[in-house]
Design an enzyme around this catalytic site. Structure first.
Site, mmCIF file in Angstrom:
data_model
loop_
_atom_site.group_PDB
_atom_site.id
_atom_site.type_symbol
_atom_site.label_atom_id
_atom_site.label_comp_id
_atom_site.label_asym_id
_atom_site.label_seq_id
_atom_site.Cartn_x
_atom_site.Cartn_y
_atom_site.Cartn_z
ATOM 1 N N TYR A 137 53.661 45.260 -15.829
ATOM 2 C CA TYR A 137 54.318 44.399 -16.456
ATOM 3 C C TYR A 137 55.991 44.781 -16.307
ATOM 4 C CZ TYR A 137 50.416 42.421 -19.260
ATOM 5 O OH TYR A 137 49.449 41.639 -19.462
ATOM 6 N N LYS A 189 40.871 53.448 -12.969
ATOM 7 C CA LYS A 189 40.283 53.065 -11.273
ATOM 8 C C LYS A 189 40.614 54.095 -10.433
ATOM 9 C CE LYS A 189 38.116 50.048 -8.959
ATOM 10 N NZ LYS A 189 36.779 49.587 -9.047
ATOM 11 N N ASP A 223 36.111 48.421 -14.210
ATOM 12 C CA ASP A 223 35.005 47.492 -13.942
ATOM 13 C C ASP A 223 33.570 47.822 -14.800
ATOM 14 O OD1 ASP A 223 35.088 49.682 -12.173
ATOM 15 O OD2 ASP A 223 34.465 48.475 -10.292
ATOM 16 N N ASP A 247 45.281 44.614 -21.225
ATOM 17 C CA ASP A 247 45.070 43.243 -21.293
ATOM 18 C C ASP A 247 43.803 42.634 -21.181
ATOM 19 O OD1 ASP A 247 46.581 40.624 -21.756
ATOM 20 O OD2 ASP A 247 46.385 40.327 -19.800
ATOM 21 N N ASP A 251 40.768 41.256 -24.145
ATOM 22 C CA ASP A 251 40.151 39.845 -24.337
ATOM 23 C C ASP A 251 38.755 39.962 -24.155
ATOM 24 O OD1 ASP A 251 42.724 38.575 -24.586
ATOM 25 O OD2 ASP A 251 42.172 37.079 -23.382
HETATM 26 C C1 IPM Z 1 48.588 39.804 -24.776
HETATM 27 C C2 IPM Z 1 48.919 38.582 -24.159
HETATM 28 C C3 IPM Z 1 50.437 38.785 -23.546
HETATM 29 C C4 IPM Z 1 50.072 39.862 -22.530
HETATM 30 C C5 IPM Z 1 50.883 37.513 -22.635
HETATM 31 C C6 IPM Z 1 51.179 36.274 -23.364
HETATM 32 C C7 IPM Z 1 52.409 37.860 -21.873
HETATM 33 O O1 IPM Z 1 47.951 37.980 -23.036
HETATM 34 O O2 IPM Z 1 49.377 40.020 -25.816
HETATM 35 O O3 IPM Z 1 47.531 40.340 -24.598
HETATM 36 O O4 IPM Z 1 49.767 39.854 -21.332
HETATM 37 O O5 IPM Z 1 50.292 41.142 -23.178
HETATM 38 MN MN MN Z 2 46.294 39.197 -23.414
#
Ligand code: IPM
Ligand code: MN
Length: 352
Positions: A137, A189, A223, A247, A251
């Site tokens: 990032y 990793k 992984d 990140d 999710d």
């Molecule tokens: C998150 C989102 C952000 C990230 C994006 C929108 C830049 O996916 O907050 O997890 O990658 O951090």
């Molecule tokens: Mn995200």
């Protein structure tokens, strides 16, 4: 009476709608627990950008520093090219305010449909501590010979010891304070990223052995982490990892706890101003229909109160949300809750 100054960025799409319900619940908690919230609205987002051509005024982070916390709805507009608002608002605020922790609880609430067969609330309750300022990032890298068949693109994962140490310290302390399994797992990793996660791994064990002997240390490759988050989520207590892996795995974690309707995150600067957000995005197609699920924003508000030191109020919000998921909502999906956005806000606020 104790009071807190909160900057509110409703943002784009359904952001303002979910923030409205979050504010409703926050105010209910403030009344109940005897503190006051002074809210100031900011119009940052895609609509403002399209109107003014400015993504974020340079004064924004300085302005934000005057507040006790930031409460964010969602950033993302269908008419703005992907990347502009994310980088220009969300990531910029994270970086400029040095919010070096991204805290993502993964907790399955009662009554919520879980896509993992045989798993219930007793199995899914852990927290991911994602480093929030380094790694891929940072934008370190570049492109040469662009547009030719020989185009080269480089984007580097960057960490220094300072960043790693401060993140690990937060994660160890968080694990101690959480006081559940007292287990911190490093997700890395080390078999391929032999510089990057070697740094993390050495720092992890050095700090753990020296200052956190009461915390059990585990290590998983990223992984494998994904695999176990699906197969045996009950193994986890707190996971700490770098920005990019964090990140991705959060999710995955979010979908195991019922998805974007419920998942909340905190961008935390333990020494500064932190920003709390539902992680679901702006969901523009549902804008203005009063059908979006506000619970993720409500939970983000709860995290905000917890971070501000109002832990009893935060616990009351979580309890109220659990009662609503267990006994009221048919589903967490937009338009399928059996209630409107505002009704869900009312249900939680009443219970607080
Ligand atoms: C998150 C989102 C952000 C990230 C994006 C929108 C830049 O996916 O907050 O997890 O990658 O951090
Ligand atoms: Mn995200």
């Amino acid at each position: 009476m104790k009071s807190y100054n909160i900057a509110v960025i409703g943002g784009d799409g359904t952001g303002p709608e979910v923030v409205r319900e979050g504010v409703k619940v926050l105010n209910a908690a403030a009344n109940k627990f005897g503190f006051k919230l002074n809210l100031t609205d900011f119009d940052f987002g895609g609509a403002r950008y399209l109107r003014t051509g400015e993504v974020l005024p340079d004064s924004a982070s300085g302005e934000m520093r005057k507040f006790d916390a930031i409460y964010l709805g969602a950033i993302g507009h269908p008419d703005v090219k992907p990347g502009i608002l994310e980088k220009g608002i969300l990531l910029r605020l994270r970086f400029e305010l040095d919010q070096y922790i991204n805290l993502r609880p993964v907790k399955l609430f009662p009554g919520v449909a879980c896509p993992l067969v045989g798993k219930g609330p007793e199995h899914i309750d852990y927290v991911v501590v994602r480093e929030n300022t380094g790694d891929l990032y940072t934008g370190t890298g570049g492109v040469t010979m662009k547009g030719t068949p020989h185009e080269v693109a480089v984007q580097a994962a960057v960490y220094n010891r300072f960043q790693v140490d401060r993140c690990l310290k937060y994660a160890f302390e968080y694990t101690r304070k959480r006081n559940k399994k007292k287990t911190l797992a490093l997700c890395g990793k080390t078999n391929v990223l032999t510089y990057l996660y070697d740094l993390w791994e050495r720092a992890f064990h050095e700090m753990g052995a020296k200052d956190f002997a009461d915390i059990k240390r585990e290590y998983y490759h990223v992984d494998a982490t994904c695999m176990w988050m699906v197969k045996n989520p009950e193994w986890f207590d707190v996971i700490v990892t770098g920005n990019m892996f964090g990140d991705i795995i959060t999710d995955l974690g979010a979908i195991t706890q019922g998805g974007m309707g419920i998942a909340a995150g905190g961008n935390i600067n333990p020494e500064g101003v932190s920003m709390f957000e539902p992680i679901g995005g702006s969901a523009p197609k549902y804008t203005g229909q009063n059908v979006i699920n506000p619970l993720a924003a409500v939970c983000a508000g709860g995290m905000m109160l917890d971070t501000l030191g109002e832990s009893a109020a935060a616990a009351a919000i979580e309890k109220a949300v659990m009662d609503v998921t267990a006994n009221k909502l048919k589903s967490l999906a937009a338009g399928k809750m059996g209630y409107s956005t505002t009704q869900v806000g009312d249900l939680v606020a009443e219970r607080v």
